[in-house]
Design a protein around this motif. Structure first.
Motif, short mmCIF file in Angstrom:
data_model
loop_
_atom_site.label_atom_id
_atom_site.label_comp_id
_atom_site.label_asym_id
_atom_site.label_seq_id
_atom_site.Cartn_x
_atom_site.Cartn_y
_atom_site.Cartn_z
N GLY A 155 -26.84 -12.03 35.29
CA GLY A 155 -27.50 -13.30 35.60
C GLY A 155 -26.79 -14.12 36.65
O GLY A 155 -27.28 -15.17 37.03
N ASN B 239 -32.53 -14.72 41.73
CA ASN B 239 -31.46 -14.86 40.76
C ASN B 239 -31.78 -15.97 39.76
O ASN B 239 -31.65 -15.78 38.55
CB ASN B 239 -30.16 -15.15 41.51
CG ASN B 239 -29.04 -15.58 40.59
OD1 ASN B 239 -28.58 -16.71 40.68
ND2 ASN B 239 -28.63 -14.69 39.71
N GLN B 240 -32.27 -17.11 40.26
CA GLN B 240 -32.44 -18.26 39.37
C GLN B 240 -33.77 -18.24 38.63
O GLN B 240 -33.83 -18.57 37.46
CB GLN B 240 -32.27 -19.55 40.16
CG GLN B 240 -30.82 -19.72 40.57
CD GLN B 240 -30.54 -21.07 41.18
OE1 GLN B 240 -31.38 -21.61 41.90
NE2 GLN B 240 -29.37 -21.61 40.91
N GLU B 241 -34.84 -17.83 39.33
CA GLU B 241 -36.16 -17.91 38.69
C GLU B 241 -36.49 -16.64 37.93
O GLU B 241 -37.09 -16.68 36.86
CB GLU B 241 -37.23 -18.20 39.75
CG GLU B 241 -37.14 -19.63 40.27
CD GLU B 241 -38.04 -19.86 41.46
OE1 GLU B 241 -39.03 -19.10 41.62
OE2 GLU B 241 -37.77 -20.79 42.22
N HIS C 168 -34.16 -14.37 37.07
CA HIS C 168 -32.97 -14.02 36.30
C HIS C 168 -32.43 -12.64 36.61
O HIS C 168 -32.02 -11.90 35.73
CB HIS C 168 -33.24 -14.16 34.81
CG HIS C 168 -33.81 -15.50 34.46
ND1 HIS C 168 -33.07 -16.65 34.56
CD2 HIS C 168 -35.05 -15.87 34.09
CE1 HIS C 168 -33.83 -17.69 34.25
NE2 HIS C 168 -35.05 -17.24 33.97
N LYS C 169 -32.46 -12.29 37.88
CA LYS C 169 -31.88 -11.01 38.28
C LYS C 169 -30.39 -11.20 38.54
O LYS C 169 -29.98 -12.25 39.05
CB LYS C 169 -32.53 -10.51 39.58
CG LYS C 169 -34.03 -10.49 39.51
CD LYS C 169 -34.56 -9.13 39.80
CE LYS C 169 -36.06 -9.09 39.79
NZ LYS C 169 -36.61 -8.48 38.58
N THR C 170 -29.63 -10.18 38.20
CA THR C 170 -28.23 -10.19 38.58
C THR C 170 -28.17 -9.75 40.03
O THR C 170 -28.72 -8.71 40.38
CB THR C 170 -27.44 -9.19 37.71
OG1 THR C 170 -27.73 -9.47 36.34
CG2 THR C 170 -25.97 -9.28 37.96
#
Lengths: 266, 286
Positions: free
Chosen positions: B33, B192-194, B196-198
């Motif tokens: 995350g 990443n933020q919306e 939630h991907k690392t």
């Protein structure tokens, strides 16, 4: 990629490495012609001794010659099988049921094997001791006399050196594209025929695109620096024959003539 | 389960004169995350490191743990394909991997390889292309006739369409203009933020690292030299210099102002904030 021995340059410090590429190419051609004379086992023994001496002088290892020879073994086995089926002369060596193997079949295969070994030894003496660039310089000089009959000597040499120069680059590029497509789920090892074709296509198209791109860039870079095919050019590296080069040529000629006489006498 | 490297080494051409140890007993943990930057000089082992994440390269020693899978140097790896679907790796200059006849087909190539139907793959491809800013008018064009920047977007969309949980990018903005770079980095931050991907990103651009990344990993000579949150890392200009990293221009400006005796407070991370603070100071002392 590190396992291919045939045709590879081995940087060592030896007399043979220092010789003029033109002398080496000519000597190789002369001795190669001698290999094709039907001079019998004595002639081959002489040639083998000569080639061994050259390899010894060039400090190459026996293991290297063996590795260059290894890919040919499968071909020789195949040849032996065909000869065993086709050749029916000479005394019978052994029989399996109604099928017999004759001595001449084995002898003929051995004959070809020896010739192949000699050829590989002789050509390796040249390719392993001559830098690819020196080789093309040598080829260019040797083709010079043929310019009178419109053989584009310089262009041929330039083509060869450019092709050689791009081999490692293209290998790198292929590996890069393979990795990129594997990341997209391409499986180059497994899969059905249709998937395999798709996988190979995903490799070849980008490879071609980038190869053409490189070719175009190179052409522009050469033109930007004023390269014109056919125009006279000076050379940074000027080849010069030394005493040892003439000795090599003389030895090659004597060997070839000797073998020729031997073949004629037999 | 985070991504973890336990005592991982990678040796190229082992047992030949060309032997080269690109990773040297690396221990590393990356939180899920987060958006992490991998920085380091050319030849430090960054690219080798990230290629272990989707098992394109396998460790010669040690173990890699990633998304509940274990890749051990001594065991034959399994489930590589499904791992590659979960960890999307975008190579340097990914535009060279385009090969299909149309943009849409090329983008749908990845999901199709991972077992999507053609309709599903095209749906995902369209979503991914929209994310990277390639409009429907390009769908039926050949990817080879697009501009460099557009090709890059299509290639990245090709990985996004696989809907990976972890996105690894090897210098994704190299050669792009500043506007293109900024919009790319914003996209990765959004993913990443919306979604939630690392996100793991190899880069030389410290301005981008400072602005968009949570964590910084400094690789040097095949070893992890430092790992810290980017806010903490860039606070310490001496540490940056020691690591061979040029701090972002904003940090350097703040540093310079402090040297001249201005009490610039910590925690100013954008040009706007600094400008506001300066304006305030001028007003107060005016």
């Amino acid at each position: 990629m590190g396992s291919i021995a045939l045709g590879r340059y081995i940087p060592l410090d030896s007399v043979v490495h220092k010789m003029d590429p033109r002398a080496k190419i000519m000597a190789m051609l002369i001795v190669l012609i001698a290999v094709f004379f039907p001079s019998g086992w004595i002639g081959y023994a002489v040639l083998f001794a000569a080639a061994s001496l050259m390899i010894l002088l060039s400090k190459l290892s026996v293991g290297f010659i063996w590795r260059a020879m290894r890919p040919m073994l499968i071909m020789l086995v195949f040849l032996l099988v065909i000869n065993a089926l086709v050749v029916h002369t000479g005394p019978v060596l052994f029989s399996i049921g109604s099928f017999s193997v004759y001595l001449d079949a084995v002898l003929q295969t051995l004959y070809i094997a020896v010739r192949l070994l000699l050829m590989i030894m002789i050509t390796t003496c040249l390719t392993a001791t001559t830098k690819p660039l020196d080789m093309t310089l040598g080829i260019e000089d040797l083709l010079k006399p043929f310019e009178k009959i419109h053989v584009p000597a310089h262009e041929i040499a330039m083509l060869i050196s450019i092709a050689l120069r791009f081999i490692p680059d293209l290998i790198d590029e292929t590996q890069r594209i393979m990795k990129a497509q594997e990341s997209r789920g391409v499986d180059l090892q497994e899969g059905k025929l249709k998937e395999k074709i798709q996988a190979i296509l995903s490799l070849i198209v980008p490879l071609f695109v980038s190869a053409f791109q490189r070719a175009e860039d190179l052409a522009n870079a050469m033109e930007a620096r004023g390269y014109m095919p056919g125009e006279p050019r000076t050379r940074y590296k000027v080849l010069k024959m030394a005493g040892r080069d003439y000795i090599l040529l003389a030895c090659a000629l004597i060997t070839a003539v000797g073998i020729g006489v031997l073949a004629w006498a037999v | 389960m985070p991504i973890a490297f336990k005592d991982v080494s990678h040796v190229y051409s082992a047992g030949t004169p060309y032997e080269y140890r690109a990773l040297d007993h690396v221990d590393l943990e990356i939180q899920e995350g987060k958006m992490t930057a991998v920085v380091g000089q050319t030849g430090s082992g960054k690219s080798t490191l990230v290629q272990h994440l989707n098992a394109l390269l396998l460790p010669t020693e040690g173990t890699v743990y990633i998304l509940d899978r274990t890749i051990d140097a001594n065991k034959k790896p399994k489930q590589l394909k499904s791992l590659r679907g979960d960890v999307g790796l975008v190579f340097q200059f990914p535009e060279y991997q385009l090969f299909e006849e149309t943009v849409l087909k090329d983008t749908a190539f990845g999901p199709k390889n991972f077992g999507c139907t053609v309709e599903e793959a095209e749906k995902r491809a369209k979503q991914a292309l929209q994310l990277t800013g390639i409009g429907p008018e390009y769908y039926e064009r050949s990817p080879l006739e697009l501009s460099g920047g557009q090709k890059r977007r299509v290639a990245i969309a090709g990985i996004l369409a696989m809907d990976p949980r972890v996105l690894v990018l090897d210098e994704p903005t190299a050669g792009l203009d500043p506007a293109g770079t900024a919009s790319m980095m914003k996209l990765f931050r959004r993913l990443n933020q919306e979604l939630h991907k690392t996100v793991l990103i190899v880069t030389h651009d410290m301005e981008q690292v400072y602005r968009y990344c949570d964590e910084v990993i400094v690789v040097h000579d095949g070893k992890i030299r430092h790992q810290e949150s980017s806010a903490e890392f860039f606070k310490d200009a001496h540490l940056c210099n020691e690591m061979g990293v040029l701090p972002p221009s904003l940090i350097r400006l703040e540093e310079m102002m402090r040297e001249f005796g201005f009490a610039v407070p910590q925690g100013i991370v954008t040009e706007e904030q600094l400008a506001q603070w300066i304006a305030q100071e001028v007003k107060n002392h005016g």
